[in-house]
Motif scaffolding. Sequence first.
Motif, mmCIF file in Angstrom:
data_model
loop_
_atom_site.group_PDB
_atom_site.id
_atom_site.type_symbol
_atom_site.label_atom_id
_atom_site.label_comp_id
_atom_site.label_asym_id
_atom_site.label_seq_id
_atom_site.Cartn_x
_atom_site.Cartn_y
_atom_site.Cartn_z
ATOM 1 N N ASP A 235 0.827 -1.211 0.000
ATOM 2 C CA ASP A 235 0.000 0.000 0.000
ATOM 3 C C ASP A 235 0.859 1.258 0.000
ATOM 4 O O ASP A 235 1.903 1.324 0.640
ATOM 5 N N ARG A 236 0.368 2.248 -0.730
ATOM 6 C CA ARG A 236 1.097 3.495 -0.911
ATOM 7 C C ARG A 236 1.329 4.256 0.388
ATOM 8 O O ARG A 236 2.236 5.071 0.487
ATOM 9 N N SER A 237 0.504 3.995 1.377
ATOM 10 C CA SER A 237 0.608 4.758 2.621
ATOM 11 C C SER A 237 1.976 4.582 3.287
ATOM 12 O O SER A 237 2.459 5.489 3.963
ATOM 13 N N PHE A 238 2.633 3.440 3.058
ATOM 14 C CA PHE A 238 3.951 3.232 3.675
ATOM 15 C C PHE A 238 4.992 4.194 3.094
ATOM 16 O O PHE A 238 5.861 4.677 3.809
ATOM 17 N N LEU A 239 4.865 4.453 1.794
ATOM 18 C CA LEU A 239 5.836 5.364 1.153
ATOM 19 C C LEU A 239 5.653 6.796 1.630
ATOM 20 O O LEU A 239 6.595 7.575 1.639
ATOM 21 N N ARG A 240 4.425 7.115 2.001
ATOM 22 C CA ARG A 240 4.181 8.470 2.513
ATOM 23 C C ARG A 240 5.007 8.709 3.775
ATOM 24 O O ARG A 240 5.322 9.825 4.120
ATOM 25 N N GLN A 241 5.327 7.618 4.471
ATOM 26 C CA GLN A 241 6.145 7.750 5.678
ATOM 27 C C GLN A 241 7.599 7.384 5.399
ATOM 28 O O GLN A 241 8.327 7.009 6.310
#
Length: 279
Positions: free
Chosen positions: A202-208
């Motif tokens: 999921d893309r949310s991990f890259l946001r962090q």
Amino acid sequence: QAKRHGKNLVWLAQMEGLVPNNRRAQLEQDLLGALTRGEFSLHYQEQFGAQGERTGFEALTRWTSPQWGEVSPAEFIPISEESGAIVHLGAWVLTQATTQLAKWHAEGLTDAMMAVNVSPVQFLRPDFEDSVIAALQRAQLPPHALELKLTENFVASHLTIVAPRLKALRSMGVRIALDDFGAGASVLSQLLDLPLDTLKIDRSFLRQSGVPKAHRVMGAITAFARALNLEVVLEGVETPEHLVLAHKLGCDRTQGYLQGRPAPPEVIERRFSSSSQSG
Ligand code: C2E
Ligand code: MG
Ligand code: MG
């Protein structure tokens, strides 16, 4: 008098509810005819392997409404799911995406794959499998050229219905990807017996990204995928740092704005020809 007052209150209450619901209700109406009016199109986003080679594409639906302009799939997909319009739209997407891939195969990209998002509503229809077979046959594509994307959340929460249907599709040779992995609520042990090919972090991990803990978790997800013999795709790769991270993690495929935004087929084709000229 009291009765009349009450009626006014009901009317007021409806207005209160109607104002925020208006766009949604009207979009729902418009969506029903949008397919026959030819308002949908597909954009494609390239996916790349660890050596930077193009491995295939993801098909992403676009709705250009004369009334509303460009409406995001994040808005119209859920509405179409509620009204049932997604069934026809989803079938159209499958046909369109496989036709496009067959054309690109014929033009020399013979190993390219096409990933297509499948809505739960579409997947749970008894004729879904037939529609996949029909699309592949019409386009004369080998089944492994098609990758169906289902969200982790959907698969995990409907495991008993989904598992046998995945087995049927997989036995035909179609590839199955678990999308938005890490954002759902699956019990990992449930996934062990599923016939899967790909896991999309999921893309949310890259946001962090930059946060060491997020990196370690992505490392753990990659290790989990390896243990299950799954390919790992990192989506949302926006910066060179993200790409370095993907390589460090050992991701098999990457996809994101850095390497190419989703675009109409003719724009994608221009990218092929310029990349083949440059080497
Ligand atoms: P998804 O399946 O997770 O698709 C990836 C989304 O991330 C796409 O948004 C894509 O344009 C966007 N994206 C790609 N690279 C980057 C990046 O580097 N950074 C950022 N921030 N975003 C990136 P899009 O096209 O707006 O689609 C949103 C969602 O709508 C999709 O999420 C998918 O769940 C759904 N969707 C789109 N097309 C279809 C369809 O044909 N059928 C179904 N059932 N759902 C669809
Ligand atoms: Mg998706
Ligand atoms: Mg995703």
